[in-house]
Design an enzyme around this catalytic site. Structure first.
Site, short mmCIF file in Angstrom:
data_model
loop_
_atom_site.label_atom_id
_atom_site.label_comp_id
_atom_site.label_asym_id
_atom_site.label_seq_id
_atom_site.Cartn_x
_atom_site.Cartn_y
_atom_site.Cartn_z
CG ASP A 64 -2.10 0.85 1.17
OD1 ASP A 64 -2.39 1.28 0.05
OD2 ASP A 64 -2.72 1.11 2.21
CB CYS A 93 -19.03 -7.77 -11.51
SG CYS A 93 -17.96 -7.26 -10.15
CB CYS A 128 -24.06 -7.70 -9.74
SG CYS A 128 -24.11 -7.07 -8.05
CB CYS A 131 -20.76 -2.14 -5.12
SG CYS A 131 -20.36 -2.37 -6.85
CB CYS A 157 -21.77 4.17 -3.53
SG CYS A 157 -20.67 5.56 -3.17
CB CYS A 166 -17.01 4.20 3.61
SG CYS A 166 -18.56 3.77 2.81
S1 SF4 Z 1 -16.17 3.27 0.21
FE1 SF4 Z 1 -18.24 4.07 0.60
S2 SF4 Z 1 -18.28 6.09 -0.37
FE2 SF4 Z 1 -16.47 5.00 -1.17
S3 SF4 Z 1 -17.19 4.05 -3.05
FE3 SF4 Z 1 -17.49 2.54 -1.42
S4 SF4 Z 1 -19.59 2.88 -0.69
FE4 SF4 Z 1 -18.99 4.67 -1.89
S1 SF4 Z 2 -21.67 -5.69 -5.63
FE1 SF4 Z 2 -20.31 -4.69 -7.08
S2 SF4 Z 2 -18.35 -5.71 -6.83
FE2 SF4 Z 2 -19.89 -7.06 -5.91
S3 SF4 Z 2 -20.51 -8.44 -7.55
FE3 SF4 Z 2 -21.93 -6.73 -7.57
S4 SF4 Z 2 -21.04 -5.32 -9.08
FE4 SF4 Z 2 -19.41 -6.75 -8.50
#
Ligand code: SF4
Ligand code: SF4
Length: 381
Positions: free
Chosen positions: A134, A188, A191, A194, A198, A240
């Site tokens: 990192d 993925c 889907c 995510c 967010c 997050c």
């Molecule tokens: S860490 Fe939180 S704010 Fe950043 S992309 Fe993921 S869900 Fe969004």
């Molecule tokens: S939530 Fe996001 S990272 Fe996970 S499988 Fe679905 S599209 Fe891919």
């Protein structure tokens, strides 16, 4: 030298020292990554924490002369706490993201990489190795993807079939010619969970993130957090996890292989009010070994203030007043003024009026005037 045999020995040794997954990749330049990073830079989506030299991030040969292959390692971390925090009624707590639970992962990965390095050097004395965790130089994720550790999800995390995306990644460039492993196919599909989860719309499109909108990044900054994001931060005081917890590939994934990763619930989910008055020494003692402390005390305190505002915690009004009166840091003072306007009760209003006359900083005075107007508007409605 039989590199096939050495690779098998390294894999066997990695299991002995607590590396959960290991993969091998070529050290060819990461051309696709390079293009993505250039695009990211053009769009202004970078966090500012990354290595500014794109060539260094995308070309292992710049980091090591004679680079031949890269070893990628992954260590699975827990996603659930074994012990729950005992909260009394009305006590408000913040939350550190999972990657900041337990001991700072940089130290854990460093330990494994050093052991791996010693093992390789014991087998091939003239080997060249360069380990990284990192550091922002080489992209951990691009390496892990190429080495077959996992695929790069639309949430920008590397997702392993075994441990989901709850893995710490590290890598080591070597001049040894190991046979590369095959990358894993992207799973993925259609889907978008995510992206939908967010809170700030930071995942611009599959696989691209606008760091400036990402709460994980925002909680690590030192400045005032733009107002549009403050409510969305909620009680997160570092990082997050929303785009990870939403991912179906993380469902049921919770591994407790490494004792140093076990979170102390009082640190991972700390009470908010005491954070505001921590001395540097107390902060170091309580949070100093966590990855989330790397930016120091103030960003955590600012985020704790935002969290208290999120809960509209009326009992925190005296602590917030203390911050405005005793702090010299304008970010903490300004955020505390805003928090009082969010709480907006009589005690907050009266305190702001009193403080307004005593405050010397003109910017804070303006913030106070804004906060008072906000409370008055709320009362009028
Ligand atoms: S860490 Fe939180 S704010 Fe950043 S992309 Fe993921 S869900 Fe969004
Ligand atoms: S939530 Fe996001 S990272 Fe996970 S499988 Fe679905 S599209 Fe891919």
């Amino acid at each position: 030298m039989d590199y096939q045999q050495l690779k098998a020995e390294i894999i066997a040794y990695s299991k002995e020292i607590g590396i959960d997954k290991i993969g091998f990749a070529s050290a060819d330049p990461f051309l696709e990554l390079k293009n993505r990073l250039i695009r990211q830079q053009e769009l202004g989506y970078q966090s500012g924490f990354e290595e500014p030299d794109i060539e260094k991030r995308a070309n292992p040969a710049v980091l090591m002369e004679g680079a031949n292959s890269i070893i990628s390692i992954a260590l699975a971390y827990p996603s659930k706490m074994k012990t729950r925090v005992e909260s009394k009624k009305g006590e408000r707590r913040g939350i550190f993201c999972r990657a900041s639970w337990g001991l700072d992962y940089h130290l854990i990965l460093k330990d494994r990489l050093e052991k791996l390095e010693a093992f390789i050097l014991s087998k091939v004395q003239e080997a060249k190795v360069k380990a990284m965790v990192d550091t922002g130089e080489l992209s951990d994720r691009a390496v892990a993807e190429r080495a077959g550790i996992g695929w790069s999800g639309k949430n920008c995390a590397v997702i392993t079939p075994e441990y989901g995306s709850y893995v710490y990644l590290g890598e080591m460039i070597t001049n040894l010619p190991f046979e590369p492993d095959d990358p894993i196919e992207d799973q993925c599909g259609s889907c978008t969970k995510c992206l939908d989860a967010c809170p700030t719309g930071a995942l611009v499109q599959g696989g691209q993130i606008n760091a400036k909108r990402c709460i994980s990044f925002l909680t690590q900054t030192k400045d005032m957090i733009p107002e549009e994001f403050r409510d969305k931060i909620g009680n997160r005081i570092y990082g997050c996890d929303s785009c990870q917890t939403a991912c179906p590939h993380n469902k049921g994934k919770d591994f407790h292989f490494h004792v140093e990763m076990e979170p102390d619930p009082e640190t991972a989910k700390p009470l908010l009010k005491p954070i505001l008055s921590l001395s540097n020494r107390e902060f170091k003692k309580k949070f100093g070994t966590a990855a989330g402390s790397w930016r120091g005390k103030r960003p955590i305190q600012r985020n704790a203030i935002i969290a208290l505002a999120h809960f509209k915690d009326e009992t925190s009004v005296p602590e917030l007043i203390q911050v405005i009166e005793n702090e010299t840091n304008p970010v903490l003072k300004g955020t505390a003024v805003w928090a009082l306007s969010k709480i907006g009760n009589e005690a907050a209003y009266t305190a702001l009026i009193k403080i307004k006359d005593r405050e010397k900083d003109s910017e804070i005075q303006t913030e106070i005037a804004k906060a008072l107007k906000k409370i008055e508007r709320k009362r009028a409605n």
